[in-house]
Motif scaffolding. Structure first.
Motif, PDB file in Angstrom:
ATOM      1  N   GLN A   1      -5.285  24.427  44.058  1.00 25.04           N
ATOM      2  CA  GLN A   1      -4.996  25.769  43.655  1.00 25.04           C
ATOM      3  C   GLN A   1      -3.534  26.025  43.132  1.00 25.04           C
ATOM      4  O   GLN A   1      -3.386  26.585  42.100  1.00 25.04           O
TER       5      GLN A   1
ATOM      6  N   ASN B   1      -9.785  29.812  39.816  1.00 23.62           N
ATOM      7  CA  ASN B   1      -8.886  28.725  40.625  1.00 23.62           C
ATOM      8  C   ASN B   1      -9.205  28.956  41.989  1.00 23.62           C
ATOM      9  O   ASN B   1      -9.228  28.095  43.021  1.00 23.62           O
ATOM     10  N   PHE B   2      -9.600  30.197  42.530  1.00 22.84           N
ATOM     11  CA  PHE B   2      -9.972  30.469  43.929  1.00 22.84           C
ATOM     12  C   PHE B   2     -11.570  30.003  44.193  1.00 22.84           C
ATOM     13  O   PHE B   2     -11.828  29.478  45.215  1.00 22.84           O
TER      14      PHE B   2
ATOM     15  N   TYR C   1      -7.600  22.188  49.118  1.00 25.29           N
ATOM     16  CA  TYR C   1      -7.774  23.325  48.246  1.00 25.29           C
ATOM     17  C   TYR C   1      -6.509  23.947  47.969  1.00 25.29           C
ATOM     18  O   TYR C   1      -6.336  24.291  46.632  1.00 25.29           O
TER      19      TYR C   1
ATOM     20  N   TYR D   1      -5.692  35.624  49.141  1.00 31.29           N
ATOM     21  CA  TYR D   1      -5.338  34.546  48.154  1.00 31.29           C
ATOM     22  C   TYR D   1      -4.334  35.229  46.930  1.00 31.29           C
ATOM     23  O   TYR D   1      -3.365  34.678  46.881  1.00 31.29           O
TER      24      TYR D   1
END
Length: 329
Positions: free
Chosen positions: A297, A22-23, A293, A74
Motif C-alpha cells: 500500500q 489501494n486499500f 499489505y 487507513y
C-alpha cells in the motif's frame, strides 16, 4: 484560472479513488500477513493468542475490526504519514523502507528515462526532418530493441558486458567492500559504475519508441499549411524545424513522457531483479511475495502520487505550449 481549478479538482477525486483501490485490492489477495509473521515467530517458540492480537493491531489487519473501520483508520494514517509496519523488513516502518529504496530507483530509472526521452525526441526530430537519411533508416533497428523481451535484453547485456568482457559489474548498487555510503567521490563513482549497465538496458529498450513517435509526428506536421507558409516567407530551415514543426510534433511525446516519468517511482521490477539493484521495484517484489499489505500500500501510494502529479504538471504545461487547450476548457 478555471482550467487549473478543474484539473486540480479532477486529480483530487482521482487520488481518493486510487487510495480506495489501494486499500481494497491487497485485502482481496489470498494469504494473511499476520500468519506469515506468526510463522516466523513460531520458529522461536509457541505463539499465544495475545501475541496474534498484538501483531494484528500492529499491522492494521485486525480480523475483529469491521472493514469500514479499517478503511477510516487507513485514510487517517495516510493523511498523517503513518504507513504502518513492514512484514518483509520487520520491524522497520514502511516509510523507512521507501525512503531507503526510492532514491536508488529515482536515480537509475529517472535519469535513464530522461536520457532516452531526450535522445529519442532529438534523433526522431532529425529523422523526420531528413526523411530517407541514414538516421531515418536506423529507426527500425532501434525499435527492434523495444520489441525484444525486457528481461532477455538485460540478460544478454549481463552476459556480454558483465561476464564475457567484464566491463561492468552485474549486480548491486555499489561496491560494498571498498566504499561506504555518503556524499564522497568514491561512493558516487561506484554508484554510477554499477548503474551504467541497467541504465543502458533501459535506454536501449525505450529510445526506439520515442524516435519512431517523434519521427512520425514530424512527418505529419511538415505537411501542414503553416509549415508551407513559413517556408514561403524564407525563414531559416533550422527555425522552421524547431519553432514551427518540432514544437507541435512533440506534444504527444510530452504526454507519454509524463506517464513514463510518473511510473519512474514504480521502478523497473525486471531490471532491478536481474541486476539485484536495491530499488523500490525489488522491495515491491518482496512485498508481493510476503503478502506485505502495508508495504504494498505504501509503495502503491507513492506510485499513485507520482503518476497523478506528473500528469497534472503536463496538463498545466500543455496549456502553456498549446493555448487551444485552455480555450476548450
Amino acid at each position: 484560472m478555471r482550467y487549473v481549478l478543474q484539473k486540480i479538482v479532477f486529480y483530487i477525486v482521482a487520488f481518493w479513488a486510487a487510495l480506495t483501490l489501494n486499500f481494497v485490492l491487497p485485502r482481496l489477495m489470498p494469504g494473511n500477513p499476520v500468519d506469515i509473521m506468526l510463522s516466523k515467530l513460531a520458529q522461536r517458540g509457541p505463539v499465544t493468542p495475545e501475541t496474534r492480537q498484538a501483531i494484528e493491531l500492529l499491522l492494521g489487519t485486525d480480523s475483529q475490526q469491521p472493514i469500514l473501520d479499517q478503511y477510516v483508520q487507513y485514510m487517517g494514517q495516510v493523511l498523517t504519514g503513518n504507513l504502518g509496519i513492514s512484514v518483509t523488513f520487520f520491524p522497520a516502518p514502511v516509510s523507512q523502507v521507501i525512503s531507503q529504496t526510492l532514491p536508488w530507483t529515482i536515480g537509475l530509472i529517472g535519469i535513464s528515462t530522461v536520457i532516452s526521452f531526450l535522445l529519442g525526441v532529438g534523433l526522431g526530430q532529425l529523422a523526420g526532418w531528413k526523411r530517407g537519411s541514414w538516421l531515418d533508416n536506423v529507426i527500425p533497428v532501434t525499435t527492434m530493441f523495444q520489441s525484444v523481451p525486457y528481461f532477455w535484453l538485460a540478460l544478454i547485456l549481463v552476459f556480454l558486458l558483465g561476464s564475457v568482457w567484464q566491463i561492468f559489474p552485474i549486480n548491486g548498487g555499489y561496491d560494498v567492500w571498498e566504499t561506504s555510503p555518503g556524499w564522497n567521490a568514491g561512493f558516487i563513482g561506484s554508484v554510477i559504475y554499477h548503474g551504467t549497465l541497467p541504465a543502458l538496458t533501459i535506454v536501449l529498450s525505450s529510445i526506439g519508441g520515442w524516435m519512431l513517435g517523434m519521427r512520425n509526428m514530424m512527418v505529419s506536421t511538415l505537411s501542414e499549411d503553416y509549415i508551407v507558409t513559413a517556408e514561403a516567407k524564407g525563414l531559416r530551415p533550422r527555425r522552421i524545424m524547431t519553432t514551427y514543426a518540432a514544437r507541435n510534433a512533440v506534444l504527444p511525446s510530452v504526454a507519454g513522457f509524463a506517464i513514463s516519468l510518473g511510473f519512474v517511482v514504480a521502478g523497473s521490477i525486471v531490471t532491478e531483479a536481474v541486476f539485484s539493484y536495491p530499488g523500490i521495484g525489488s522491495a515491491l517484489l518482496q512485498a508481493v511475495g510476503s503478502n506485505d499489505y502495508a508495504l504494498m500500500q505504501g509503495i502503491f501510494l507513492v506510485i499513485t502520487l507520482s503518476v497523478l502529479g506528473a500528469n497534472l504538471l503536463v496538463d498545466l504545461l500543455y496549456s502553456l505550449i498549446d493555448p487551444r487547450t485552455r480555450a476548450r476548457a
